[in-house]
Motif scaffolding. Structure first.
Motif, mmCIF file in Angstrom:
data_model
loop_
_atom_site.group_PDB
_atom_site.id
_atom_site.type_symbol
_atom_site.label_atom_id
_atom_site.label_comp_id
_atom_site.label_asym_id
_atom_site.label_seq_id
_atom_site.Cartn_x
_atom_site.Cartn_y
_atom_site.Cartn_z
ATOM 1 N N ARG A 38 0.743 -20.722 1.458
ATOM 2 C CA ARG A 38 0.796 -21.079 2.884
ATOM 3 C C ARG A 38 -0.604 -21.222 3.502
ATOM 4 N N GLU A 39 -1.577 -20.471 2.984
ATOM 5 C CA GLU A 39 -2.904 -20.464 3.598
ATOM 6 C C GLU A 39 -3.793 -21.553 3.001
ATOM 7 N N PRO A 40 -4.619 -22.200 3.805
ATOM 8 C CA PRO A 40 -5.533 -23.197 3.245
ATOM 9 C C PRO A 40 -6.700 -22.563 2.476
ATOM 10 N N ALA A 45 -10.633 -10.523 -1.207
ATOM 11 C CA ALA A 45 -10.330 -9.310 -0.437
ATOM 12 C C ALA A 45 -11.357 -8.180 -0.588
ATOM 13 N N PRO A 46 -11.901 -7.906 -1.788
ATOM 14 C CA PRO A 46 -12.848 -6.788 -1.874
ATOM 15 C C PRO A 46 -14.034 -6.922 -0.911
ATOM 16 N N SER A 47 -14.386 -8.158 -0.568
ATOM 17 C CA SER A 47 -15.538 -8.360 0.314
ATOM 18 C C SER A 47 -15.226 -8.046 1.778
ATOM 19 N N HIS A 77 0.724 -26.901 -0.042
ATOM 20 C CA HIS A 77 0.647 -25.939 1.062
ATOM 21 C C HIS A 77 1.954 -25.908 1.830
ATOM 22 N N GLY A 78 2.458 -24.731 2.076
ATOM 23 C CA GLY A 78 3.699 -24.607 2.839
ATOM 24 C C GLY A 78 4.227 -23.186 2.755
ATOM 25 N N GLU A 79 5.269 -22.947 3.541
ATOM 26 C CA GLU A 79 5.898 -21.630 3.574
ATOM 27 C C GLU A 79 7.018 -21.600 2.526
ATOM 28 N N SER A 124 -6.627 -3.721 11.527
ATOM 29 C CA SER A 124 -6.190 -3.710 10.133
ATOM 30 C C SER A 124 -7.273 -4.383 9.288
ATOM 31 N N PHE A 125 -8.089 -3.577 8.628
ATOM 32 C CA PHE A 125 -9.189 -4.180 7.850
ATOM 33 C C PHE A 125 -8.689 -4.768 6.527
ATOM 34 N N TYR A 126 -7.370 -4.757 6.312
ATOM 35 C CA TYR A 126 -6.797 -5.413 5.128
ATOM 36 C C TYR A 126 -6.577 -6.904 5.382
ATOM 37 N N ALA A 159 -8.623 2.610 -3.619
ATOM 38 C CA ALA A 159 -9.981 3.063 -3.291
ATOM 39 C C ALA A 159 -10.432 2.574 -1.920
ATOM 40 N N ALA A 160 -9.824 1.478 -1.420
ATOM 41 C CA ALA A 160 -10.402 0.750 -0.283
ATOM 42 C C ALA A 160 -10.621 1.582 0.991
ATOM 43 N N PRO A 161 -9.631 2.392 1.434
ATOM 44 C CA PRO A 161 -9.890 3.132 2.684
ATOM 45 C C PRO A 161 -11.029 4.142 2.543
ATOM 46 N N ALA A 302 -3.450 -3.659 -7.518
ATOM 47 C CA ALA A 302 -4.882 -3.985 -7.488
ATOM 48 C C ALA A 302 -5.104 -5.353 -8.110
ATOM 49 N N GLY A 303 -6.160 -6.001 -7.645
ATOM 50 C CA GLY A 303 -6.485 -7.336 -8.134
ATOM 51 C C GLY A 303 -6.753 -7.344 -9.627
ATOM 52 N N VAL A 304 -7.338 -6.259 -10.124
ATOM 53 C CA VAL A 304 -7.672 -6.207 -11.549
ATOM 54 C C VAL A 304 -6.414 -6.321 -12.417
ATOM 55 N N PHE A 305 -5.322 -5.706 -11.945
ATOM 56 C CA PHE A 305 -4.063 -5.801 -12.701
ATOM 57 C C PHE A 305 -3.438 -7.186 -12.520
HETATM 58 C C1 LIG Z 1 -9.895 -4.563 1.637
HETATM 59 C C2 LIG Z 1 -9.405 -4.773 0.240
HETATM 60 C C3 LIG Z 1 -10.216 -4.482 -0.837
HETATM 61 C C4 LIG Z 1 -9.758 -4.660 -2.142
HETATM 62 N N1 LIG Z 1 -10.595 -4.371 -3.182
HETATM 63 C C5 LIG Z 1 -10.140 -4.502 -4.449
HETATM 64 C C6 LIG Z 1 -10.983 -4.201 -5.554
HETATM 65 O O1 LIG Z 1 -12.172 -3.864 -5.389
HETATM 66 N N2 LIG Z 1 -10.467 -4.305 -6.799
HETATM 67 C C7 LIG Z 1 -9.168 -4.700 -7.018
HETATM 68 O O2 LIG Z 1 -8.745 -4.761 -8.173
HETATM 69 N N3 LIG Z 1 -8.343 -4.986 -5.990
HETATM 70 C C8 LIG Z 1 -8.799 -4.905 -4.719
HETATM 71 N N4 LIG Z 1 -7.970 -5.204 -3.663
HETATM 72 C C9 LIG Z 1 -6.552 -5.534 -3.926
HETATM 73 C C10 LIG Z 1 -6.366 -6.988 -4.323
HETATM 74 O O3 LIG Z 1 -6.907 -7.861 -3.356
HETATM 75 C C11 LIG Z 1 -4.888 -7.278 -4.498
HETATM 76 O O4 LIG Z 1 -4.316 -6.297 -5.326
HETATM 77 C C12 LIG Z 1 -4.696 -8.641 -5.125
HETATM 78 O O5 LIG Z 1 -5.101 -9.640 -4.209
HETATM 79 C C13 LIG Z 1 -3.244 -8.869 -5.556
HETATM 80 O O6 LIG Z 1 -3.118 -10.165 -6.041
HETATM 81 P P1 LIG Z 1 -1.721 -10.925 -5.892
HETATM 82 O O7 LIG Z 1 -1.936 -12.277 -6.471
HETATM 83 O O8 LIG Z 1 -0.635 -10.084 -6.391
HETATM 84 O O9 LIG Z 1 -1.490 -11.047 -4.310
HETATM 85 P P2 LIG Z 1 -2.387 -11.728 -3.216
HETATM 86 O O10 LIG Z 1 -3.775 -11.892 -3.687
HETATM 87 O O11 LIG Z 1 -2.152 -10.951 -1.965
HETATM 88 O O12 LIG Z 1 -1.752 -13.186 -3.063
HETATM 89 C C14 LIG Z 1 -0.457 -13.402 -2.568
HETATM 90 C C15 LIG Z 1 -0.459 -14.788 -1.911
HETATM 91 O O13 LIG Z 1 0.880 -15.193 -1.614
HETATM 92 C C16 LIG Z 1 0.881 -15.879 -0.366
HETATM 93 N N5 LIG Z 1 2.216 -15.806 0.195
HETATM 94 C C17 LIG Z 1 2.965 -14.707 0.408
HETATM 95 N N6 LIG Z 1 4.171 -15.042 0.910
HETATM 96 C C18 LIG Z 1 4.179 -16.398 1.018
HETATM 97 C C19 LIG Z 1 5.158 -17.331 1.449
HETATM 98 N N7 LIG Z 1 6.381 -16.953 1.878
HETATM 99 N N8 LIG Z 1 4.840 -18.661 1.425
HETATM 100 C C20 LIG Z 1 3.623 -19.077 0.982
HETATM 101 N N9 LIG Z 1 2.661 -18.217 0.537
HETATM 102 C C21 LIG Z 1 2.945 -16.897 0.558
HETATM 103 C C22 LIG Z 1 -0.155 -15.113 0.452
HETATM 104 O O14 LIG Z 1 -0.625 -15.911 1.526
HETATM 105 C C23 LIG Z 1 -1.217 -14.785 -0.578
HETATM 106 O O15 LIG Z 1 -2.242 -15.746 -0.619
HETATM 107 C C24 LIG Z 1 -8.432 -5.101 -2.358
HETATM 108 C C25 LIG Z 1 -7.615 -5.418 -1.273
HETATM 109 C C26 LIG Z 1 -8.089 -5.257 0.014
HETATM 110 C C27 LIG Z 1 -7.192 -5.609 1.170
#
Ligand SMILES: Cc1cc2nc3c(=O)[nH]c(=O)nc-3n(C[C@H](O)[C@H](O)[C@H](O)COP(=O)(O)OP(=O)(O)OC[C@H]3O[C@@H](n4cnc5c(N)ncnc54)[C@H](O)[C@@H]3O)c2cc1C
Length: 385
Positions: A38-40, A45-47, A77-79, A124-126, A159-161, A302-305
């Motif tokens: 949905r997002e352009p 996120a870690p930044s 792009h879309g919902e 919400s800093f997330y 770890a983030a908070p 977590a992003g790493v997983f």
């Molecule tokens: C502040 C912060 C710091 C972080 N630091 C780390 C770190 O140092 N190391 C680490 O491993 N992880 C970190 N993370 C966590 C990491 O960002 C997430 O675990 C990771 O992004 C998960 O990946 P994902 O692909 O599962 O989901 P996401 O990256 O969240 O992607 C999901 C996507 O789906 C889209 N979406 C959802 N619903 C819809 C819909 N209905 N229609 C269209 N699009 C949709 C969203 O817009 C999003 O872009 C951090 C997160 C935050 C918030």
């Protein structure tokens, strides 16, 4: 070669982008790799943690997802309004898209409205918007109590908070105003990064203590009074703040909760090694899945997983398309950097599938690990997108 296949990836976050890239690398045309989001913009996120203390600009930590088109990935792009896993079909802004394979990478939905007053009272800093407004308030709040709150015990990047609290501490020290206000962490969970084990948890607590950051674990918030700037907790305690940064409650995205993919918890259940759901050819990766561990808690989000799972799934889908045997297996390994301020970070990681409990090694904070995190950020933003 058999008939051309279409792989539809739902979600363009960490997992979706890695899966799309890997699939495109492994599968030649005319096989199609379609990424739906949905997002352009894709935000790293870690930044957000650096952004909230003024160490990054918003535009520097995001990239247009359409860049993936240059690599031969179709970005739509879309919902995403509906997922039919049986038919391997999704409805996107009113249109249906069919795939031979589906990869669900829709992350976690943030639900601040679950706690009355939370959204009105803090930042919400997330989210990018929340990290930006927090940064503005931090710059203009030279004194007063700053509270970092986790509004529910389970959230992505455990770890983030804690990193946020330590970076805010460093920000105030650098500005010469650390003594002008307390920093408190109120956590719904019993300790930092619990799944990584007592050593990791204890190390983080010690660093907080050494920096004079008050830690209040096991404080589940029930309501926030934005006028009085007051937090109320289940245990009857109250906490006051001048500036509030919070991690909102998480839940599975609505479109997933309403689909046949949702397990009892709302999250998606998968085979822990292949990430296949109970529907053939439908995989789920990253934050949207819940993988139970022997110690009674799920694998942290977590992003790493998400990254490692995406590589496994892409490898196995490509093998199936090419008529080869499955080659990938997610083994539960992962690691993370933990920023502590002053240009330093710690590092920890290991085997989260180990039984009876994860086996994790930790490395003391140093400039080297901070540099590692910066290099990872650069490579993600410049090479991945
Ligand atoms: C502040 C912060 C710091 C972080 N630091 C780390 C770190 O140092 N190391 C680490 O491993 N992880 C970190 N993370 C966590 C990491 O960002 C997430 O675990 C990771 O992004 C998960 O990946 P994902 O692909 O599962 O989901 P996401 O990256 O969240 O992607 C999901 C996507 O789906 C889209 N979406 C959802 N619903 C819809 C819909 N209905 N229609 C269209 N699009 C949709 C969203 O817009 C999003 O872009 C951090 C997160 C935050 C918030």
């Amino acid at each position: 070669m058999g008939a051309p296949k279409t792989i539809v990836i739902l979600g363009g976050g960490v997992g979706g982008v890695v899966a799309a890239r890997e699939l495109r690398k492994r599968l030649g045309r005319p096989h199609r790799v379609v990424l739906v989001e949905r997002e352009p913009q894709h935000v790293f996120a870690p930044s957000l943690l650096w952004l909230m203390v003024g160490q990054r600009e918003s535009r520097a930590i995001q990239r247009p997802l359409d860049r993936l088109e240059r690599k031969g990935i179709e970005v739509l792009h879309g919902e995403i309004e509906k997922i039919d896993p049986e038919a391997r079909r999704a409805t996107i802004s009113g249109k249906t898209v069919d795939g031979d394979y589906l990869v669900v990478a829709l992350g976690a939905e943030l639900a601040p409205e679950k706690v009355p007053g939370l959204r009105e009272a803090g930042h919400s800093f997330y989210t990018l918007a929340g990290a930006e407004t927090f940064r503005e308030s931090l710059a203009s709040t030279r004194k007063g109590r700053i509270v970092i709150l986790t509004a529910a015990p389970a959230y992505k990047c455990p770890a983030a908070p804690y990193e946020a609290a330590l970076l805010i501490d460093a920000f105030r020290r650098e500005g010469g105003v650390r003594d002008a206000g307390a920093i408190d962490v109120y956590a719904a969970e019993p300790g930092p990064m619990g799944v990584a084990g007592p050593e990791m948890s204890g190390a983080v607590k010690q660093i907080l203590q050494a920096k004079g950051i008050a830690y209040h674990p096991d404080h589940q918030v029930t309501a926030v009074d934005p006028g009085a700037k007051r937090l109320a907790f289940v245990n009857g305690a109250h906490g006051d703040f001048d500036l509030l940064a919070y991690v909102p409650p998480h839940r599975a995205p609505g479109v997933v909760r309403e689909s046949a993919l949702a397990g009892e918890t709302g999250w998606v259940s998968v085979d822990r090694h292949s990430l296949e759901t109970r529907f053939r050819g439908v995989y789920a990766i990253g934050d949207v899945v819940s993988i139970p561990l022997k110690l009674g808690k799920p694998l942290p989000k977590a992003g790493v997983f998400a990254h490692a799972e995406a590589e496994v799934v892409a490898k196995n889908i490509a093998s199936a398309v090419l008529g080869q045997a499955a080659a990938g297996r997610f083994d539960g390994h992962g690691e993370c950097f933990i920023e502590i301020g002053d240009g330093k970070a710690g590092f920890g990681g290991g085997d989260f599938y180990a039984e009876p409990e994860p086996v994790v090694q930790i490395h003391a904070p140093s400039r080297r690990w901070h540099l590692g995190k910066v290099l990872f950020e650069k490579s993600w933003l410049h090479l991945t997108l």
